[in-house]
Design a protein around this motif. Structure first.
Motif, mmCIF file in Angstrom:
data_model
loop_
_atom_site.group_PDB
_atom_site.id
_atom_site.type_symbol
_atom_site.label_atom_id
_atom_site.label_comp_id
_atom_site.label_asym_id
_atom_site.label_seq_id
_atom_site.Cartn_x
_atom_site.Cartn_y
_atom_site.Cartn_z
ATOM 1 N N PHE A 100 0.689 -1.158 0.097
ATOM 2 C CA PHE A 100 -0.040 0.055 0.075
ATOM 3 C C PHE A 100 0.786 1.276 0.062
ATOM 4 C CE2 PHE A 100 1.213 -0.020 4.428
ATOM 5 C CZ PHE A 100 0.816 -1.194 4.897
ATOM 6 N N ASP A 101 0.170 2.380 -0.324
ATOM 7 C CA ASP A 101 0.702 3.724 -0.507
ATOM 8 C C ASP A 101 0.604 4.402 0.723
ATOM 9 O OD1 ASP A 101 1.498 6.117 -1.112
ATOM 10 O OD2 ASP A 101 0.425 6.258 -3.022
ATOM 11 N N GLY A 102 1.650 4.615 1.466
ATOM 12 C CA GLY A 102 1.422 5.417 2.963
ATOM 13 C C GLY A 102 0.893 6.796 2.708
ATOM 14 N N LYS A 103 1.277 7.579 1.808
ATOM 15 C CA LYS A 103 0.684 9.023 1.493
ATOM 16 C C LYS A 103 -0.982 8.777 1.284
ATOM 17 C CE LYS A 103 4.997 11.087 0.330
ATOM 18 N NZ LYS A 103 5.815 11.534 -0.572
ATOM 19 N N ALA A 104 -1.215 7.667 0.511
ATOM 20 C CA ALA A 104 -2.690 7.596 0.008
ATOM 21 C C ALA A 104 -3.473 7.260 1.496
ATOM 22 C CB ALA A 104 -2.748 6.609 -0.856
ATOM 23 N N LEU A 105 -2.852 6.396 2.279
ATOM 24 C CA LEU A 105 -3.558 6.333 3.743
ATOM 25 C C LEU A 105 -3.390 7.292 4.540
ATOM 26 C CD1 LEU A 105 -1.887 2.710 4.784
ATOM 27 C CD2 LEU A 105 -4.060 3.231 4.343
ATOM 28 N N ILE A 106 -2.434 8.409 4.469
ATOM 29 C CA ILE A 106 -2.652 9.584 5.328
ATOM 30 C C ILE A 106 -3.936 10.409 4.746
ATOM 31 C CG2 ILE A 106 -1.539 11.666 5.747
ATOM 32 C CD1 ILE A 106 1.136 10.216 5.543
ATOM 33 N N ASN A 107 -4.025 10.575 3.307
ATOM 34 C CA ASN A 107 -4.936 11.313 2.882
ATOM 35 C C ASN A 107 -6.453 10.838 3.378
ATOM 36 O OD1 ASN A 107 -3.333 13.453 1.763
ATOM 37 N ND2 ASN A 107 -2.931 12.225 -0.033
ATOM 38 N N ALA A 108 -6.513 9.573 3.385
ATOM 39 C CA ALA A 108 -7.633 8.873 3.628
ATOM 40 C C ALA A 108 -8.216 9.284 5.216
ATOM 41 C CB ALA A 108 -7.699 7.256 3.498
ATOM 42 N N LEU A 109 -7.174 9.137 6.004
ATOM 43 C CA LEU A 109 -7.222 9.612 7.606
ATOM 44 C C LEU A 109 -7.592 11.124 7.403
ATOM 45 C CD1 LEU A 109 -4.635 8.030 9.793
ATOM 46 C CD2 LEU A 109 -6.942 7.764 9.949
ATOM 47 N N TYR A 168 -14.605 16.801 18.456
ATOM 48 C CA TYR A 168 -13.288 16.918 18.722
ATOM 49 C C TYR A 168 -12.401 15.982 19.231
ATOM 50 C CZ TYR A 168 -14.650 21.604 17.257
ATOM 51 O OH TYR A 168 -15.173 22.853 16.491
ATOM 52 N N GLU A 169 -13.334 15.089 19.888
ATOM 53 C CA GLU A 169 -12.634 13.774 20.454
ATOM 54 C C GLU A 169 -12.111 13.209 19.497
ATOM 55 O OE1 GLU A 169 -14.288 10.143 23.128
ATOM 56 O OE2 GLU A 169 -15.455 12.102 23.299
ATOM 57 N N THR A 170 -12.752 12.945 18.303
ATOM 58 C CA THR A 170 -12.235 12.002 17.101
ATOM 59 C C THR A 170 -11.049 12.957 16.560
ATOM 60 O OG1 THR A 170 -14.113 10.987 16.615
ATOM 61 C CG2 THR A 170 -12.880 10.973 15.029
ATOM 62 N N VAL A 171 -11.359 14.335 16.299
ATOM 63 C CA VAL A 171 -10.151 15.193 15.674
ATOM 64 C C VAL A 171 -9.023 15.090 16.388
ATOM 65 C CG1 VAL A 171 -9.700 17.644 15.432
ATOM 66 C CG2 VAL A 171 -11.840 16.917 14.887
ATOM 67 N N ASP A 172 -9.035 15.203 17.769
ATOM 68 C CA ASP A 172 -7.648 14.934 18.562
ATOM 69 C C ASP A 172 -7.377 13.577 18.652
ATOM 70 O OD1 ASP A 172 -7.981 17.447 19.343
ATOM 71 O OD2 ASP A 172 -8.960 16.987 21.327
ATOM 72 N N ALA A 173 -8.008 12.516 18.568
ATOM 73 C CA ALA A 173 -7.511 11.234 18.299
ATOM 74 C C ALA A 173 -6.780 11.063 16.944
ATOM 75 C CB ALA A 173 -8.613 10.267 18.513
ATOM 76 N N ALA A 213 -3.445 12.741 17.254
ATOM 77 C CA ALA A 213 -2.535 11.953 17.965
ATOM 78 C C ALA A 213 -2.087 10.948 17.411
ATOM 79 C CB ALA A 213 -3.137 11.664 19.544
ATOM 80 N N LYS A 214 -2.846 10.069 16.591
ATOM 81 C CA LYS A 214 -2.297 8.814 15.964
ATOM 82 C C LYS A 214 -1.138 9.219 14.814
ATOM 83 C CE LYS A 214 -5.041 5.729 17.599
ATOM 84 N NZ LYS A 214 -3.978 4.913 18.758
ATOM 85 N N GLN A 225 2.093 10.363 16.240
ATOM 86 C CA GLN A 225 2.840 8.993 16.630
ATOM 87 C C GLN A 225 3.676 8.595 15.507
ATOM 88 O OE1 GLN A 225 0.173 6.008 17.986
ATOM 89 N NE2 GLN A 225 0.174 6.659 20.104
ATOM 90 N N GLN A 226 3.180 8.799 14.193
ATOM 91 C CA GLN A 226 3.924 8.215 13.007
ATOM 92 C C GLN A 226 4.808 9.458 12.507
ATOM 93 O OE1 GLN A 226 3.710 5.031 11.948
ATOM 94 N NE2 GLN A 226 2.452 4.878 13.843
ATOM 95 N N GLY A 227 5.073 10.380 13.258
ATOM 96 C CA GLY A 227 5.823 11.607 13.041
ATOM 97 C C GLY A 227 5.184 12.558 11.719
ATOM 98 N N ILE A 228 3.735 12.514 11.850
ATOM 99 C CA ILE A 228 2.982 13.414 10.712
ATOM 100 C C ILE A 228 2.123 14.420 11.744
ATOM 101 C CG2 ILE A 228 1.137 13.162 9.002
ATOM 102 C CD1 ILE A 228 3.781 11.667 8.119
ATOM 103 N N VAL A 229 2.410 15.819 11.278
ATOM 104 C CA VAL A 229 1.655 16.759 11.854
ATOM 105 C C VAL A 229 0.362 16.987 10.803
ATOM 106 C CG1 VAL A 229 2.356 18.228 13.852
ATOM 107 C CG2 VAL A 229 3.737 18.124 11.568
#
Ligand code: ZN
Length: 495
Positions: free
Chosen positions: A443-452, A465-470, A473-474, A477-481
């Protein structure tokens, strides 16, 4: 359970129990590629077959000295001591040094082998690095009376040798048949008989790959390097010699003759040959337009390919057949292999995540017994002349059990603890260590980020906002802001 490893020895035509010269160490020599072009499916099959043999011998705790050579000189266009050197020809056409060509395709071969998860041999000698050893072997053969010099070239005297030891033992050929099957020599030939082969060739003025020798400035015959290098690194007698079936005659036959004539010893006790790959039922060949390189296979970039096939799919496809059977390449077969490989790897992933805590009081005798039986069958399969086809079939029997446990059709803790551990260890080791299959992230990592981020956007719009924060945070953890910008939502690597 004590099952002995049996292998089919081309030399005797029989399946024999494997008994190495030294009970703990195994010496294995395999003919590697001639480095004048990109590696293709044929290269992949030979490399993978002997990789599995190398891996399984290590699994059995043998210390294996594995030598696989690189042919970078002496392989002539016509395979019969005539024509231009294949590497020198490429160099001439591309205006390169022959060693640039050899280095380029050696690197390309290594890249493809790494993709296919083929382990590196312990020693990878090059023919051009062993000219002295080859000259020494020619001298021994001449001194023993089995070679003659003509005009600076040296030829092996096959008929003379045949009076001493039968020539043709490996391929089951008889010298009388070979003699009647070869054309009469043209008047200008230097050879005494058409069966004779070159040990050393005097270089024509235009021949750029050349070395000094007692006979002329020239180059060694192709068959010689493997005899010289196997003796140097494995001794005059060693355990296993392998290669593709197309090398059995004349290449391996000549190797045996050279070693017998020079060292008075048959080099290998067991000769193993892998069968060829056909493409839609036809032999692979450049002139037939069905010549597919590994890079073309991995990219899907060839007119015969319906799609790209990943290296692990190709590896699995090759392992689904026993090495002595022919294997026909086709899109359908590759697509089936792709499915099979994913099924196996999914089961491996599930199996690794099972958390076996405590054996239940009610043992499921039937499934416990069946799992043990399948584990035994895995050994029966691989010990029967490295039958990876049967081993894969047995692993699929375990896949069924693993999937049943996964969906709770079989209760995990009803399987006897020792049996579960045995299944887990053997399934993992046979898949990863012996067959050399590994999880391939397709799989393509960037496509997964975009899906998230889509999901993030929706949650934000709904003020969840609970989901937004979650999600934030996830990803962190992977070094993505996550970046909320006026123009929309974007992301960046955390600095
Ligand atoms: Zn060879």
């Amino acid at each position: 359970m004590q099952i002995k490893l049996k292998l089919h020895n081309t030399l005797t035509g029989k399946k024999e129990i494997f008994e190495p010269l030294n009970p703990t160490h195994v010496g294995m020599y395999v003919c590697g590629p001639t480095v004048y072009g990109e590696a293709h499916l044929g290269h992949a099959r030979s490399a993978i077959v002997f990789d599995v043999i190398f891996r399984y011998l290590q699994f059995l705790d043998y210390k294996v000295r594995y030598v696989r050579n690189i042919t970078d000189v002496g392989h002539l266009e016509q395979d019969a001591d005539e024509g231009e050197d294949k590497i020198a020809k490429k160099a001439r056409l591309q205006q390169l040094e022959p060693m640039e060509v050899a280095q380029h395709y050696t690197d390309a071969y290594h890249r493809d082998m790494e993709l296919l998860n083929v382990k590196k041999p312990g020693i990878e000698p090059r023919a051009t690095g062993h000219i002295l050893e080859q000259i020494e072997l020619i001298e021994k053969i001449i001194n023993n009376g089995f070679a003659y010099e003509v005009n600076g070239s040296v030829y092996f005297d096959v008929e003379k040798y045949n009076e001493h030891k039968p020539y043709g033992l490996l391929s089951g050929r008889k010298i009388e048949d070979l003699q009647s099957g070869t054309r009469e020599l043209a008047g200008q030939s230097e050879k005494r008989s058409a069966l004779d082969f070159a040990l050393w060739k005097k270089a024509a003025p235009e021949h750029i790959m050349r070395w000094r020798s007692p006979w002329s400035v020239g180059f060694p015959g192709w068959h010689l390097e493997c005899s010289a290098m196997s003796a140097k690194y494995l001794g005059e007698q060693f355990d296993i010699h392998g290669g593709g079936m197309d090398l059995m005659f004349p290449h391996h036959e000549c190797e045996i003759a050279q070693c017998e004539a020079g060292n008075n010893a048959s080099p290998a006790r067991y000769w193993l040959h892998n069968n060829m790959i056909t493409i839609n039922g036809q032999k692979m060949g450049k002139s037939l337009g069905n010549f597919i390189t590994l890079q073309e296979l991995f990219s899907g970039n060839h007119q015969l390919l319906e799609q790209a096939y990943s290296p692990m799919t190709v590896r699995f496809f090759i392992l689904q057949a026993h090495y002595r059977s022919t294997l026909d390449f086709g899109n359908e077969a590759l697509q089936a292999a792709q499915k099979g490989y994913k099924k196996l790897i999914n089961a491996l992933r599930i199996l690794k995540e099972f958390n076996y805590e405590e054996q239940s009081e009610n043992i499921d005798e039937k499934n416990t017994q069946q799992i043990n039986q399948i584990c035994d069958n895995c050994f029966h399969a691989i010990n029967d002349d490295f039958n990876t086809a049967r081993l894969v079939a047995q692993l699929f029997n375990l896949v069924k059990k693993i999937n049943s446990i996964h969906v709770h059709q079989i209760a995990l803790h009803s399987i006897e603890n020792a049996t579960f551990n045995r299944m887990k260890e053997l399934f993992t080791r046979f898949t990863e260590d012996v067959l050399g299959l590994k999880e391939e992230e397709s799989f393509d990592g960037k496509a997964l980020i975009n899906a998230l981020l889509e999901f993030y956007k929706e949650a934000k719009a709904e003020k969840d906002y609970e989901t937004v924060d979650a999600v934030r945070a996830k990803l962190k953890q992977q070094g993505i802001v996550v970046k909320d910008m006026k123009t929309g939502i974007d992301w960046a690597y955390e600095e």
